[in-house]
Design a protein around this motif. Structure first.
Motif, PDB file in Angstrom:
ATOM      1  N   ARG A  11       0.831  -1.201   0.000  1.00  0.00           N
ATOM      2  CA  ARG A  11       0.000   0.000   0.000  1.00  0.00           C
ATOM      3  C   ARG A  11       0.871   1.258   0.000  1.00  0.00           C
ATOM      4  O   ARG A  11       0.550   2.245  -0.670  1.00  0.00           O
ATOM      5  CB  ARG A  11      -0.920   0.014   1.222  1.00  0.00           C
ATOM      6  N   ALA A  12       1.942   1.223   0.760  1.00  0.00           N
ATOM      7  CA  ALA A  12       2.828   2.389   0.823  1.00  0.00           C
ATOM      8  C   ALA A  12       3.487   2.640  -0.529  1.00  0.00           C
ATOM      9  O   ALA A  12       3.680   3.792  -0.935  1.00  0.00           O
ATOM     10  CB  ALA A  12       3.885   2.181   1.900  1.00  0.00           C
ATOM     11  N   ARG A  13       3.810   1.561  -1.237  1.00  0.00           N
ATOM     12  CA  ARG A  13       4.428   1.720  -2.559  1.00  0.00           C
ATOM     13  C   ARG A  13       3.425   2.282  -3.563  1.00  0.00           C
ATOM     14  O   ARG A  13       3.778   3.108  -4.418  1.00  0.00           O
ATOM     15  CB  ARG A  13       4.987   0.382  -3.043  1.00  0.00           C
ATOM     16  N   VAL A  14       2.179   1.831  -3.468  1.00  0.00           N
ATOM     17  CA  VAL A  14       1.132   2.390  -4.337  1.00  0.00           C
ATOM     18  C   VAL A  14       0.942   3.869  -4.018  1.00  0.00           C
ATOM     19  O   VAL A  14       0.869   4.709  -4.923  1.00  0.00           O
ATOM     20  CB  VAL A  14      -0.196   1.618  -4.140  1.00  0.00           C
ATOM     21  N   ARG A  15       0.885   4.186  -2.760  1.00  0.00           N
ATOM     22  CA  ARG A  15       0.714   5.575  -2.324  1.00  0.00           C
ATOM     23  C   ARG A  15       1.850   6.457  -2.834  1.00  0.00           C
ATOM     24  O   ARG A  15       1.638   7.622  -3.206  1.00  0.00           O
ATOM     25  CB  ARG A  15       0.662   5.613  -0.791  1.00  0.00           C
ATOM     26  N   ALA A  16       3.053   5.898  -2.901  1.00  0.00           N
ATOM     27  CA  ALA A  16       4.219   6.657  -3.354  1.00  0.00           C
ATOM     28  C   ALA A  16       4.299   6.759  -4.876  1.00  0.00           C
ATOM     29  O   ALA A  16       5.170   7.448  -5.409  1.00  0.00           O
ATOM     30  CB  ALA A  16       5.494   6.019  -2.817  1.00  0.00           C
ATOM     31  N   GLY A  17       3.398   6.076  -5.581  1.00  0.00           N
ATOM     32  CA  GLY A  17       3.393   6.161  -7.040  1.00  0.00           C
ATOM     33  C   GLY A  17       4.363   5.220  -7.710  1.00  0.00           C
ATOM     34  O   GLY A  17       4.815   5.488  -8.828  1.00  0.00           O
ATOM     35  N   ASP A  18       4.658   4.096  -7.071  1.00  0.00           N
ATOM     36  CA  ASP A  18       5.561   3.113  -7.660  1.00  0.00           C
ATOM     37  C   ASP A  18       4.869   2.435  -8.846  1.00  0.00           C
ATOM     38  O   ASP A  18       3.819   1.801  -8.686  1.00  0.00           O
ATOM     39  CB  ASP A  18       5.943   2.063  -6.609  1.00  0.00           C
ATOM     40  N   GLU A  19       5.457   2.565 -10.034  1.00  0.00           N
ATOM     41  CA  GLU A  19       4.812   2.067 -11.248  1.00  0.00           C
ATOM     42  C   GLU A  19       4.687   0.550 -11.246  1.00  0.00           C
ATOM     43  O   GLU A  19       3.682  -0.003 -11.724  1.00  0.00           O
ATOM     44  CB  GLU A  19       5.587   2.540 -12.486  1.00  0.00           C
ATOM     45  N   SER A  21       4.222  -1.344  -8.719  1.00  0.00           N
ATOM     46  CA  SER A  21       3.123  -1.689  -7.824  1.00  0.00           C
ATOM     47  C   SER A  21       1.777  -1.467  -8.506  1.00  0.00           C
ATOM     48  O   SER A  21       0.831  -2.241  -8.304  1.00  0.00           O
ATOM     49  CB  SER A  21       3.207  -0.854  -6.540  1.00  0.00           C
ATOM     50  N   PHE A  22       1.676  -0.435  -9.326  1.00  0.00           N
ATOM     51  CA  PHE A  22       0.422  -0.215 -10.064  1.00  0.00           C
ATOM     52  C   PHE A  22       0.214  -1.290 -11.121  1.00  0.00           C
ATOM     53  O   PHE A  22      -0.926  -1.685 -11.400  1.00  0.00           O
ATOM     54  CB  PHE A  22       0.412   1.186 -10.687  1.00  0.00           C
ATOM     55  N   ARG A  23       1.296  -1.792 -11.704  1.00  0.00           N
ATOM     56  CA  ARG A  23       1.149  -2.889 -12.660  1.00  0.00           C
ATOM     57  C   ARG A  23       0.634  -4.135 -11.948  1.00  0.00           C
ATOM     58  O   ARG A  23      -0.226  -4.855 -12.474  1.00  0.00           O
ATOM     59  CB  ARG A  23       2.485  -3.167 -13.358  1.00  0.00           C
ATOM     60  N   VAL A  24       1.154  -4.384 -10.764  1.00  0.00           N
ATOM     61  CA  VAL A  24       0.664  -5.512  -9.965  1.00  0.00           C
ATOM     62  C   VAL A  24      -0.802  -5.300  -9.604  1.00  0.00           C
ATOM     63  O   VAL A  24      -1.618  -6.231  -9.667  1.00  0.00           O
ATOM     64  CB  VAL A  24       1.514  -5.672  -8.687  1.00  0.00           C
ATOM     65  N   LEU A  25      -1.156  -4.080  -9.245  1.00  0.00           N
ATOM     66  CA  LEU A  25      -2.530  -3.750  -8.882  1.00  0.00           C
ATOM     67  C   LEU A  25      -3.474  -4.045 -10.044  1.00  0.00           C
ATOM     68  O   LEU A  25      -4.547  -4.638  -9.862  1.00  0.00           O
ATOM     69  CB  LEU A  25      -2.605  -2.271  -8.480  1.00  0.00           C
ATOM     70  N   PHE A  26      -3.076  -3.663 -11.243  1.00  0.00           N
ATOM     71  CA  PHE A  26      -3.915  -3.909 -12.424  1.00  0.00           C
ATOM     72  C   PHE A  26      -3.992  -5.401 -12.721  1.00  0.00           C
ATOM     73  O   PHE A  26      -5.067  -5.927 -13.049  1.00  0.00           O
ATOM     74  CB  PHE A  26      -3.369  -3.155 -13.635  1.00  0.00           C
ATOM     75  N   ARG A  27      -2.856  -6.087 -12.631  1.00  0.00           N
ATOM     76  CA  ARG A  27      -2.833  -7.519 -12.939  1.00  0.00           C
ATOM     77  C   ARG A  27      -3.716  -8.314 -11.976  1.00  0.00           C
ATOM     78  O   ARG A  27      -4.407  -9.247 -12.378  1.00  0.00           O
ATOM     79  CB  ARG A  27      -1.405  -8.041 -12.891  1.00  0.00           C
ATOM     80  N   GLU A  28      -3.713  -7.919 -10.702  1.00  0.00           N
ATOM     81  CA  GLU A  28      -4.473  -8.658  -9.700  1.00  0.00           C
ATOM     82  C   GLU A  28      -5.958  -8.307  -9.672  1.00  0.00           C
ATOM     83  O   GLU A  28      -6.799  -9.166  -9.385  1.00  0.00           O
ATOM     84  CB  GLU A  28      -3.873  -8.415  -8.312  1.00  0.00           C
TER      85      GLU A  28
END
Length: 217
Positions: A11-19, A21-28
């Motif tokens: 969550r902290a990585r998503v909050r920080a804008g880690d790309e 992590s967003f790819r993982v978020l979309f994949r999941e």
């Protein structure tokens, strides 16, 4: 702040804008977001557009994510619900504009092409019609709790309402959906049967004359 040598929580990585992590978020969760949008809109093309908007909005709102917690799916579905609602408002304004325009010319009657619809298709149509007759809050809670499979707490998080509100909305929505779907199905059954009978009579009228339905030749 993460200790040296330790990766920050997801969550902290998503909050920080880690790309990544967003790819993982979309994949999941991309498929679950798409399914939610499709169930709210009933249109696969619109649902695909909404998914893109959801993840763009998630990127824009990333700093609102709490650094600690569980799955981010409720957060994404909450964004999806607002995206679809905004799309509905836009569509309503478009329809209002079109209604003020002169009516188009008469279109050919294609009723005969749909006379032989299967019964399950008629039931699906009845349910979709019933869904359209529900209030927006009722549609949203059905989509989250019944189709997306969220529990009451996660649905409440997605909608930004108390858990008790989710419970009462879901109970009301289920009762009303069942009642409306049956009403729409009952209304559609008789006209469909009448169309089939009329078509059958019309086909009977153009059969060749003669013994046993054969022509004189």
């Amino acid at each position: 702040m993460a200790e040296p040598g330790m990766e920050p929580p997801f969550r902290a990585r998503v909050r920080a804008g880690d790309e990544n992590s967003f790819r993982v978020l979309f994949r999941e969760h991309g498929r679950a977001v798409y399914n939610h949008c499709f169930r709210l809109t009933g249109d696969w093309s619109v649902a695909e557009d909404c998914v893109s908007l959801v993840f763009l909005e998630a990127w824009r709102m990333r700093e609102k994510v709490e650094p600690h917690g569980g799955s981010l799916l409720p957060w994404l579905l909450g964004i999806a619900t607002h995206v679809v609602h905004h799309r509905w408002r836009t569509a309503r304004r478009h329809r209002a504009l079109m209604e003020r325009m002169p009516p188009p010319g008469l279109l050919p009657d294609f009723a005969d092409e749909v006379v032989d619809r299967l019964e399950d298709q008629e039931r699906i149509a009845a349910v979709r019609t019933a869904l359209a007759q529900l209030s927006r809050p009722d549609r949203e809670v059905l989509a989250l709790c019944v189709w997306a499979g969220l529990d009451y707490a996660a649905a409440a998080e997605a909608l930004g309402v108390p858990v008790g509100t989710v419970r009462s909305r879901l109970s009301r929505a289920r009762r009303r959906l069942e009642k409306l779907a049956q009403k729409n199905l009952d209304q559609d059954t008789e006209p469909a049967a009448a169309r089939r009978q009329q078509t059958g009579d019309r086909h009977e009228a153009v059969r060749p004359s003669g013994e046993n339905g054969r022509g004189p030749w």
